[in-house]
Design a protein around this motif. Structure first.
Motif, PDB file in Angstrom:
ATOM      1  N   HIS A   1     123.056 100.965   3.530  1.00 32.82           N
ATOM      2  CA  HIS A   1     123.514 100.546   4.855  1.00 32.82           C
ATOM      3  C   HIS A   1     122.821  99.279   5.359  1.00 32.82           C
ATOM      4  O   HIS A   1     123.209  98.733   6.391  1.00 32.82           O
ATOM      5  N   VAL A   2     121.823  98.796   4.621  1.00 33.78           N
ATOM      6  CA  VAL A   2     121.056  97.641   5.081  1.00 33.78           C
ATOM      7  C   VAL A   2     121.739  96.345   4.657  1.00 33.78           C
ATOM      8  O   VAL A   2     122.164  96.205   3.505  1.00 33.78           O
ATOM      9  N   THR A   3     121.838  95.403   5.576  1.00 34.14           N
ATOM     10  CA  THR A   3     122.425  94.093   5.293  1.00 34.14           C
ATOM     11  C   THR A   3     121.369  93.194   4.675  1.00 34.14           C
ATOM     12  O   THR A   3     120.445  92.735   5.358  1.00 34.14           O
ATOM     13  N   LEU A   4     121.505  92.970   3.378  1.00 31.81           N
ATOM     14  CA  LEU A   4     120.556  92.162   2.623  1.00 31.81           C
ATOM     15  C   LEU A   4     121.187  90.817   2.304  1.00 31.81           C
ATOM     16  O   LEU A   4     122.214  90.738   1.629  1.00 31.81           O
ATOM     17  N   LEU A   5     120.575  89.753   2.783  1.00 33.25           N
ATOM     18  CA  LEU A   5     121.139  88.413   2.613  1.00 33.25           C
ATOM     19  C   LEU A   5     120.646  87.731   1.342  1.00 33.25           C
ATOM     20  O   LEU A   5     121.149  86.672   0.985  1.00 33.25           O
ATOM     21  N   GLY A   6     119.662  88.331   0.667  1.00 33.98           N
ATOM     22  CA  GLY A   6     119.051  87.655  -0.469  1.00 33.98           C
ATOM     23  C   GLY A   6     118.135  86.546   0.018  1.00 33.98           C
ATOM     24  O   GLY A   6     117.878  86.390   1.212  1.00 33.98           O
ATOM     25  N   ARG A   7     117.647  85.774  -0.921  1.00 34.62           N
ATOM     26  CA  ARG A   7     116.777  84.660  -0.546  1.00 34.62           C
ATOM     27  C   ARG A   7     117.589  83.574   0.151  1.00 34.62           C
ATOM     28  O   ARG A   7     118.672  83.221  -0.291  1.00 34.62           O
ATOM     29  N   LEU A   8     117.030  83.042   1.221  1.00 38.03           N
ATOM     30  CA  LEU A   8     117.647  81.952   1.956  1.00 38.03           C
ATOM     31  C   LEU A   8     116.776  80.706   1.834  1.00 38.03           C
ATOM     32  O   LEU A   8     115.555  80.805   1.677  1.00 38.03           O
ATOM     33  N   PRO A   9     117.379  79.524   1.916  1.00 37.55           N
ATOM     34  CA  PRO A   9     116.557  78.319   2.019  1.00 37.55           C
ATOM     35  C   PRO A   9     115.592  78.467   3.193  1.00 37.55           C
ATOM     36  O   PRO A   9     115.889  79.132   4.188  1.00 37.55           O
ATOM     37  N   PHE A  10     114.426  77.844   3.080  1.00 34.13           N
ATOM     38  CA  PHE A  10     113.364  78.050   4.059  1.00 34.13           C
ATOM     39  C   PHE A  10     113.835  77.831   5.492  1.00 34.13           C
ATOM     40  O   PHE A  10     113.598  78.658   6.375  1.00 34.13           O
TER      41      PHE A  10
ATOM     42  N   ALA B   1     116.279  88.937   4.977  1.00 37.39           N
ATOM     43  CA  ALA B   1     116.308  87.785   4.082  1.00 37.39           C
ATOM     44  C   ALA B   1     115.116  87.849   3.149  1.00 37.39           C
ATOM     45  O   ALA B   1     113.982  88.065   3.589  1.00 37.39           O
ATOM     46  N   GLY B   2     115.354  87.699   1.861  1.00 34.38           N
ATOM     47  CA  GLY B   2     114.274  87.734   0.894  1.00 34.38           C
ATOM     48  C   GLY B   2     114.725  88.396  -0.393  1.00 34.38           C
ATOM     49  O   GLY B   2     115.889  88.789  -0.533  1.00 34.38           O
ATOM     50  N   LYS B   3     113.803  88.505  -1.327  1.00 34.33           N
ATOM     51  CA  LYS B   3     114.112  89.108  -2.617  1.00 34.33           C
ATOM     52  C   LYS B   3     113.865  90.608  -2.537  1.00 34.33           C
ATOM     53  O   LYS B   3     112.724  91.080  -2.525  1.00 34.33           O
ATOM     54  N   TRP B   4     114.951  91.359  -2.471  1.00 28.99           N
ATOM     55  CA  TRP B   4     114.902  92.824  -2.449  1.00 28.99           C
ATOM     56  C   TRP B   4     115.809  93.311  -3.569  1.00 28.99           C
ATOM     57  O   TRP B   4     117.028  93.174  -3.496  1.00 28.99           O
ATOM     58  N   GLN B   5     115.217  93.865  -4.618  1.00 28.30           N
ATOM     59  CA  GLN B   5     115.983  94.221  -5.808  1.00 28.30           C
ATOM     60  C   GLN B   5     116.253  95.722  -5.917  1.00 28.30           C
ATOM     61  O   GLN B   5     117.345  96.126  -6.276  1.00 28.30           O
TER      62      GLN B   5
ATOM     63  N   THR C   1     115.245  77.551  -3.150  1.00 33.25           N
ATOM     64  CA  THR C   1     115.522  78.869  -2.586  1.00 33.25           C
ATOM     65  C   THR C   1     115.002  79.991  -3.468  1.00 33.25           C
ATOM     66  O   THR C   1     114.357  80.927  -2.992  1.00 33.25           O
ATOM     67  N   ASP C   2     115.260  79.903  -4.766  1.00 37.75           N
ATOM     68  CA  ASP C   2     115.007  81.035  -5.652  1.00 37.75           C
ATOM     69  C   ASP C   2     113.571  81.057  -6.158  1.00 37.75           C
ATOM     70  O   ASP C   2     113.308  80.927  -7.357  1.00 37.75           O
ATOM     71  N   THR C   3     112.630  81.219  -5.242  1.00 36.80           N
ATOM     72  CA  THR C   3     111.236  81.353  -5.635  1.00 36.80           C
ATOM     73  C   THR C   3     110.448  81.974  -4.492  1.00 36.80           C
ATOM     74  O   THR C   3     110.730  81.700  -3.325  1.00 36.80           O
ATOM     75  N   PRO C   4     109.491  82.829  -4.797  1.00 36.98           N
ATOM     76  CA  PRO C   4     108.634  83.350  -3.728  1.00 36.98           C
ATOM     77  C   PRO C   4     107.541  82.344  -3.394  1.00 36.98           C
ATOM     78  O   PRO C   4     106.895  81.795  -4.288  1.00 36.98           O
ATOM     79  N   ASP C   5     107.333  82.070  -2.144  1.00 33.85           N
ATOM     80  CA  ASP C   5     106.226  81.226  -1.704  1.00 33.85           C
ATOM     81  C   ASP C   5     106.129  81.320  -0.193  1.00 33.85           C
ATOM     82  O   ASP C   5     106.860  80.652   0.524  1.00 33.85           O
ATOM     83  N   GLY C   6     105.227  82.171   0.274  1.00 36.26           N
ATOM     84  CA  GLY C   6     105.075  82.363   1.706  1.00 36.26           C
ATOM     85  C   GLY C   6     104.276  81.280   2.383  1.00 36.26           C
ATOM     86  O   GLY C   6     104.062  81.344   3.588  1.00 36.26           O
ATOM     87  N   GLY C   7     103.827  80.271   1.622  1.00 33.23           N
ATOM     88  CA  GLY C   7     102.958  79.253   2.202  1.00 33.23           C
ATOM     89  C   GLY C   7     103.657  78.068   2.807  1.00 33.23           C
ATOM     90  O   GLY C   7     102.999  77.154   3.315  1.00 33.23           O
ATOM     91  N   ARG C   8     104.983  78.057   2.799  1.00 33.53           N
ATOM     92  CA  ARG C   8     105.669  76.830   3.177  1.00 33.53           C
ATOM     93  C   ARG C   8     105.555  76.475   4.658  1.00 33.53           C
ATOM     94  O   ARG C   8     105.714  75.319   5.012  1.00 33.53           O
TER      95      ARG C   8
END
Length: 348
Positions: free
Chosen positions: A220-229, A209-213, A20-27
């Motif tokens: 007001h935005v609902t940020l779920l953090g990184r989710l499993p693919f 869903a994703g890494k938004w720091q 989960t805790d890694t960026p990789d848009g290629g999956r």
């Protein structure tokens, strides 16, 4: 190409669901792409670490080699300097060795052995004045409709089976409690998020869903953090629409990410900013938007004014516009490029 070409493939990411805790848009597209190359008669040897095995405990049976094996072509998903991560010394806390390994591969194969090399600059990070763009043994590919001068278009591929099995009528009938979703990381998307997503999030059900720091200005935005693919893909299945947020360097070249087919084939309608080059080639006119007001208006129409049949027609139109991304088409393009780089009889 009739002969088996041994392709040394360098990428930093995962072939499976990964962690989960890694960026990789290629999956969603890397493994189908690799499998299609193997099915077409080529041999793939991966030259970066097997992260699926070592980090996700998910051995997938592909061939990895940490050394410098004999290959016919070097294929790189381009890596670039990321301060504090791959620019530090080996063994330093948080260090990843993807860039060092890429440098080693380029020195050994491209420079040392004149091995034909393909650079797939998926993130548009290869400088326009990079020497590799003018190297006689190097071909540069970009995932853009309008690639840089001298580069070849190699789009993010979507599996033929996924395209061919899409059922817009069934997808349109699915209950979608979330009006607006976004899956992806923050990187260079603040301006687009400010314009198209954040204002609308005050008024509709939504999730990101994703890494938004750096998000203090969007409380007001609902940020779920990184989710499993697979969970991220499930978010698309419960959302009515998404907005295709792109960094400006992508938008200017008509480079659409894999998010468009992940969303469409999950039944989530993609709203596309009209400022993106050739936006009209990605979505039909009713889904083009120019600001947050347009996004809000379109969501209201989709939720209350458009019936199931209308949404199904829009989805069918979106599916048809994914044809340029079709996997078999991208593999054919790469095959033609291999023919130009590796003359007949040159494979070992």
């Amino acid at each position: 190409m009739g002969d088996e070409v041994r392709i040394g493939y360098s990428f930093w990411g995962f072939l499976g669901a990964g962690i989960t805790d890694t960026p990789d848009g290629g999956r969603s597209h890397r493994r189908p792409f690799v499998d299609a190359l193997i099915s077409s008669g080529h041999r793939i040897v991966f030259l970066q670490p097997d992260r699926d095995r070592h980090e996700a405990d998910d051995p997938l049976g592909y061939e990895f080699d940490p050394g410098l094996p004999e290959i016919d072509v070097l294929f790189l998903e381009w890596r670039w300097p990321i301060p504090g991560r791959n620019t530090t010394e080996c063994g330093a806390p948080g260090h990843t060795c993807d860039l060092h390994r890429q440098d080693e591969l380029l020195r050994h194969y491209t420079t040392g052995h004149r091995t034909p090399t393909i650079i797939w600059d998926k993130d548009r990070q290869l400088p326009t004045d990079a020497a590799w763009r003018h190297h006689p043994g190097v071909a540069v590919c970009e995932a853009a409709l309008i690639p840089s001068p001298g580069a070849t278009s190699l789009l993010f591929p979507v599996a033929d089976e996924w395209l061919d099995s899409a059922d817009p009528d069934e997808l349109a009938r699915t209950d979608r409690p979330i009006s607006l979703a976004y899956v992806g990381n923050q990187y260079d998307r603040d301006d687009a998020f400010d314009r198209y997503f954040a204002p609308v999030a005050k008024h509709v059900s939504h999730a990101v869903a994703g890494k938004w720091q750096n998000t203090a200005r969007w409380p007001h935005v609902t940020l779920l953090g990184r989710l499993p693919f697979h969970d991220a893909m499930t978010l698309y299945e419960t959302a009515l629409a998404t907005v295709l947020l792109l960094p400006r360097r992508y938008a200017r070249a008509g480079q659409m990410t894999q998010r468009i087919f992940e969303a469409v084939l999950s039944g989530c309608l993609p709203l596309c900013p009209a400022e993106i080059l050739h936006a009209e080639r990605f979505v039909p006119a009713p889904l083009l938007v120019r600001n947050g007001t347009d996004v809000m208006r379109t969501l209201r129409w989709l939720r209350t004014g458009a019936d199931t049949e209308t949404r199904a027609r829009l989805l069918a139109d979106c599916v048809s516009r994914l044809e340029p991304f079709r996997l078999s088409r991208q593999v054919k393009m790469l095959g033609a490029l291999l023919d130009t780089l590796v003359p007949a009889g040159a494979v070992r």
